[in-house]
Write an enzyme that holds these catalytic residues in place. Structure first.
Site, PDB file in Angstrom:
ATOM      1  N   ASP A 171       8.972  -0.838 -15.349  1.00  0.00           N
ATOM      2  CA  ASP A 171       9.174  -2.390 -15.000  1.00  0.00           C
ATOM      3  C   ASP A 171      10.381  -2.810 -15.546  1.00  0.00           C
ATOM      4  O   ASP A 171      10.582  -3.887 -16.146  1.00  0.00           O
ATOM      5  CB  ASP A 171       7.813  -3.083 -15.367  1.00  0.00           C
ATOM      6  CG  ASP A 171       6.727  -3.020 -14.628  1.00  0.00           C
ATOM      7  OD1 ASP A 171       6.853  -2.105 -13.768  1.00  0.00           O
ATOM      8  OD2 ASP A 171       5.555  -3.584 -14.931  1.00  0.00           O
ATOM      9  N   LYS A 189       6.238  13.996 -18.776  1.00  0.00           N
ATOM     10  CA  LYS A 189       6.136  12.692 -18.373  1.00  0.00           C
ATOM     11  C   LYS A 189       4.733  12.277 -17.781  1.00  0.00           C
ATOM     12  O   LYS A 189       4.408  12.977 -16.898  1.00  0.00           O
ATOM     13  CB  LYS A 189       7.291  12.242 -17.245  1.00  0.00           C
ATOM     14  CG  LYS A 189       7.252  10.896 -16.578  1.00  0.00           C
ATOM     15  CD  LYS A 189       8.465  11.004 -15.794  1.00  0.00           C
ATOM     16  CE  LYS A 189       8.537   9.513 -15.235  1.00  0.00           C
ATOM     17  NZ  LYS A 189       7.373   9.254 -14.006  1.00  0.00           N
ATOM     18  N   PRO A 225      12.752  10.357 -12.779  1.00  0.00           N
ATOM     19  CA  PRO A 225      12.501  11.265 -11.443  1.00  0.00           C
ATOM     20  C   PRO A 225      12.084  10.517 -10.367  1.00  0.00           C
ATOM     21  O   PRO A 225      11.061   9.836 -10.425  1.00  0.00           O
ATOM     22  CB  PRO A 225      11.771  12.574 -11.903  1.00  0.00           C
ATOM     23  CG  PRO A 225      11.156  12.046 -13.089  1.00  0.00           C
ATOM     24  CD  PRO A 225      11.871  10.931 -13.643  1.00  0.00           C
ATOM     25  N   MET A 226      12.753  10.512  -9.066  1.00  0.00           N
ATOM     26  CA  MET A 226      12.261  10.007  -7.920  1.00  0.00           C
ATOM     27  C   MET A 226      12.020  10.880  -6.815  1.00  0.00           C
ATOM     28  O   MET A 226      13.253  11.003  -6.111  1.00  0.00           O
ATOM     29  CB  MET A 226      12.654   8.500  -7.518  1.00  0.00           C
ATOM     30  CG  MET A 226      12.114   7.286  -8.756  1.00  0.00           C
ATOM     31  SD  MET A 226      13.059   5.692  -8.420  1.00  0.00           S
ATOM     32  CE  MET A 226      14.725   5.911  -9.108  1.00  0.00           C
ATOM     33  N   CYS A 247       2.218  12.132 -11.264  1.00  0.00           N
ATOM     34  CA  CYS A 247       2.177  11.815  -9.809  1.00  0.00           C
ATOM     35  C   CYS A 247       0.620  11.661  -9.256  1.00  0.00           C
ATOM     36  O   CYS A 247      -0.305  12.379  -9.670  1.00  0.00           O
ATOM     37  CB  CYS A 247       2.543  13.031  -9.095  1.00  0.00           C
ATOM     38  SG  CYS A 247       2.682  13.027  -7.421  1.00  0.00           S
ATOM     39  N   ASN A 279       8.598   3.804 -20.145  1.00  0.00           N
ATOM     40  CA  ASN A 279       9.091   3.763 -18.782  1.00  0.00           C
ATOM     41  C   ASN A 279       7.985   2.712 -18.286  1.00  0.00           C
ATOM     42  O   ASN A 279       6.878   2.785 -18.384  1.00  0.00           O
ATOM     43  CB  ASN A 279       8.822   5.224 -18.161  1.00  0.00           C
ATOM     44  CG  ASN A 279       9.128   5.196 -16.615  1.00  0.00           C
ATOM     45  OD1 ASN A 279       8.097   5.585 -15.846  1.00  0.00           O
ATOM     46  ND2 ASN A 279      10.045   4.390 -15.829  1.00  0.00           N
ATOM     47  N   GLN A 337      11.990  18.654 -13.173  1.00  0.00           N
ATOM     48  CA  GLN A 337      10.726  18.387 -13.307  1.00  0.00           C
ATOM     49  C   GLN A 337      10.114  19.165 -12.678  1.00  0.00           C
ATOM     50  O   GLN A 337      10.319  19.483 -11.261  1.00  0.00           O
ATOM     51  CB  GLN A 337      10.499  16.851 -13.014  1.00  0.00           C
ATOM     52  CG  GLN A 337       9.056  16.525 -13.387  1.00  0.00           C
ATOM     53  CD  GLN A 337       8.705  15.236 -12.750  1.00  0.00           C
ATOM     54  OE1 GLN A 337       8.664  14.820 -11.775  1.00  0.00           O
ATOM     55  NE2 GLN A 337       8.189  14.149 -13.902  1.00  0.00           N
TER      56      GLN A 337
HETATM   57  C1  FMN Z   1       9.986   6.452  -4.488  1.00  0.00           C
HETATM   58  C2  FMN Z   1       9.471   7.097  -5.847  1.00  0.00           C
HETATM   59  C3  FMN Z   1       9.316   8.352  -6.174  1.00  0.00           C
HETATM   60  C4  FMN Z   1       8.824   8.833  -7.417  1.00  0.00           C
HETATM   61  N1  FMN Z   1       8.831  10.156  -7.782  1.00  0.00           N
HETATM   62  C5  FMN Z   1       8.643  10.585  -8.775  1.00  0.00           C
HETATM   63  C6  FMN Z   1       8.740  12.295  -9.415  1.00  0.00           C
HETATM   64  O1  FMN Z   1       9.049  12.824  -8.363  1.00  0.00           O
HETATM   65  N2  FMN Z   1       8.205  12.345 -10.542  1.00  0.00           N
HETATM   66  C7  FMN Z   1       7.850  11.320 -11.580  1.00  0.00           C
HETATM   67  O2  FMN Z   1       7.687  11.914 -12.755  1.00  0.00           O
HETATM   68  N3  FMN Z   1       7.744  10.184 -11.200  1.00  0.00           N
HETATM   69  C8  FMN Z   1       8.219   9.858  -9.925  1.00  0.00           C
HETATM   70  N4  FMN Z   1       8.109   8.336  -9.628  1.00  0.00           N
HETATM   71  C9  FMN Z   1       7.784   7.572 -10.780  1.00  0.00           C
HETATM   72  C10 FMN Z   1       8.977   7.050 -11.280  1.00  0.00           C
HETATM   73  O3  FMN Z   1       9.714   8.192 -12.043  1.00  0.00           O
HETATM   74  C11 FMN Z   1       8.730   5.760 -12.681  1.00  0.00           C
HETATM   75  O4  FMN Z   1       7.725   6.471 -13.370  1.00  0.00           O
HETATM   76  C12 FMN Z   1       8.154   4.680 -11.912  1.00  0.00           C
HETATM   77  O5  FMN Z   1       8.720   4.272 -10.852  1.00  0.00           O
HETATM   78  C13 FMN Z   1       7.974   3.348 -13.043  1.00  0.00           C
HETATM   79  O6  FMN Z   1       9.282   3.298 -13.523  1.00  0.00           O
HETATM   80  P1  FMN Z   1      10.098   1.916 -12.829  1.00  0.00           P
HETATM   81  O7  FMN Z   1       9.264   0.691 -13.280  1.00  0.00           O
HETATM   82  O8  FMN Z   1      11.406   1.687 -13.805  1.00  0.00           O
HETATM   83  O9  FMN Z   1      10.309   2.228 -11.435  1.00  0.00           O
HETATM   84  C14 FMN Z   1       8.608   7.981  -8.200  1.00  0.00           C
HETATM   85  C15 FMN Z   1       8.576   6.504  -8.093  1.00  0.00           C
HETATM   86  C16 FMN Z   1       9.260   5.900  -6.843  1.00  0.00           C
HETATM   87  C17 FMN Z   1       9.333   4.558  -6.624  1.00  0.00           C
END
Ligand code: FMN
Length: 426
Positions: free
Chosen positions: A253, A190, A45-46, A151, A251, A121
């Site tokens: 990197d 999460k 989720p982002m 978060c 999750n 979520q």
């Molecule tokens: C722009 C952005 C928005 C995010 N929004 C959420 C979110 O809404 N909910 C959540 O659980 N994590 C959120 N995250 C965290 C990501 O889901 C993830 O846990 C984190 O980026 C690490 O994974 P990665 O290394 O694959 O990016 C966000 C991350 C980014 C970069």
């Protein structure tokens, strides 16, 4: 003026390179409750990124090659071939959701048939409100509901939501039990490892999740205080996996198929979740699937790299999807009450501004790593409307077709990408 898609940087600090492990693969599938997820890959989720357009775009990404037209892709094909097993909404406030009128809720929880299986979520700190919102999610037809305990945003933490709850395990338990009692769909969480290194709670939290009847958990292997700095500490994913028998999603990197397999090998996690890599390289899920299949078949893992043509089609397709979505929203709005139509002009202008904002954001991500991409990005950021953005892209790719560059580099997530999601971080 505050920029809508700009906030703190969330880049990788000197990312670690992982060699493909000899034997381990990303699993072909896993099951959360009664929902089968195949392959075992999850789009993280982002906030500000994983709206319905982006989610469907990722599901279709593997199809946007020179040979296949997006328009020719059926829902069935998408689900079978996307390479991404599960998608999730960006985080949604349980307080907001429970207070909203029905029509507004629908907008927050919009998804289309080709998005199944899909998880919604939620974040919040009040057990009853979260339970009510989980019911709304279930009634809206989502396959799973997820609770956000990661978060780091100050305004979320200040209300004890997101990672703020990591300091209060008894309250988490009350929330787990309330949501579990409220819904029958699979329920997942999460979370981050803990608030900081002195307060690591991920193993206790995962055990508690299992005891309370949750069906899976996903760990972003950093603390709240880590933010996005340093390396994700995969050893904590391994520790959680050791401690519970519900599925564990790893999750943090993952940038390449090799990284995904290396995480599975190092942690024995049941599935991998990918965040920041997806917008910069929407092919990542397909690449993982290709790598896994070729390794299985021949012993040597290989995967395709997007060509200029693929990249061009992708940008065009994504923009078209954004424009189509506006048209759909407008049609739905036009069908609603007179009062909404009266205020429609303002909403319309805002939507078009948002659309151009997203075009700029995504064009920037997708062209990163393309030789000469910085010139295009500059032109795009100076564009006033969607037509000028599209014209800049057409010109850029036409010129490249006439004068091909000597070598293309791999796409790298760029700073704008990593600063997207204004709602998610401070
Ligand atoms: C722009 C952005 C928005 C995010 N929004 C959420 C979110 O809404 N909910 C959540 O659980 N994590 C959120 N995250 C965290 C990501 O889901 C993830 O846990 C984190 O980026 C690490 O994974 P990665 O290394 O694959 O990016 C966000 C991350 C980014 C970069």
């Amino acid at each position: 003026m505050k920029k809508r898609y700009t906030l703190e940087q969330k880049r990788w600090d000197s990312p670690r390179e992982h060699a493909m492990p000899e034997h381990t693969r990303v699993p072909a599938s896993f099951t959360i409750g009664n929902v089968k997820i195949a392959p075992a890959t999850v789009l993280a989720p982002m906030a500000g990124v994983t709206d319905t357009v982006f989610r469907r775009f990722i599901k279709n990404a593997s199809q946007f090659t020179a040979e296949v037209n997006a328009a020719d892709v059926t829902e069935e094909t998408t689900n079978q071939q996307s390479g991404c097993g599960l998608i999730m909404t960006e985080f949604t406030s349980a307080d907001g959701l429970s207070r909203m009128r029905e029509t507004k809720r629908k907008r927050y929880l919009t998804y289309y048939d080709d998005e199944h299986p899909i998880s919604a979520q939620l974040f919040g700190s009040n057990p009853e409100t979260l339970a009510d919102s989980a019911r709304i999610v279930q009634d809206a037809g989502f396959d799973l509901v997820d609770l956000n305990l990661g978060c780091p945003a100050k305004r979320v933490v200040a209300c004890n939501g997101g990672s703020g709850l990591l300091k209060d395990l008894p309250q988490i338990e009350r929330i787990f039990r309330a949501i579990r009692a409220a819904v029958t769909i699979p329920f997942t969480v999460k979370f981050r490892m803990g608030w900081n290194d002195k307060h690591i709670v991920c193993v206790d939290l995962a055990r508690m999740a299992e005891d309370c009847g949750l069906n899976a958990c996903a760990l972003h292997a950093r603390t709240r205080e880590d933010g996005y700095t340093g390396q994700a500490r995969w050893e904590y994913i391994a520790a959680v996996k050791d401690a519970v028998s519900i599925p564990v999603i790893g999750n943090g990197d993952i940038r390449t198929p090799e990284d995904a397999a290396a995480m599975v090998e190092a942690t024995h996690c049941d599935a991998v979740m990918i965040g920041r890599t997806a917008p910069a390289n929407p092919w990542i899920f397909r690449q993982i699937a290709q790598y896994t299949a070729s390794k299985e078949a021949t012993g040597v893992g290989t995967y395709d790299h997007p060509t200029d043509q693929d990249r061009y089609r992708m940008i065009r397709t994504y923009f078209q999807m954004l424009v189509d979505e506006i048209a759909l929203e407008e049609a739905a709005e036009a069908a609603r009450a007179e009062a909404i139509i009266a205020s429609g002009q303002i909403a319309r202008e805002q939507r078009h501004r948002d659309c151009v904002g997203k075009m700029k954001q995504f064009a920037s991500w997708f062209t990163h790593g393309v030789p000469g991409g910085s010139t295009l990005r500059k032109q795009i950021f100076e564009s006033k409307n969607g037509d000028t953005v599209l014209a800049a892209i057409e010109r850029f790719f036409e010129t490249r077709a006439e004068n091909p560059p000597l070598a293309a580099t791999e796409s790298e997530p760029d700073e704008e990408l990593l600063t997207a999601g204004a709602a998610y971080c401070d």
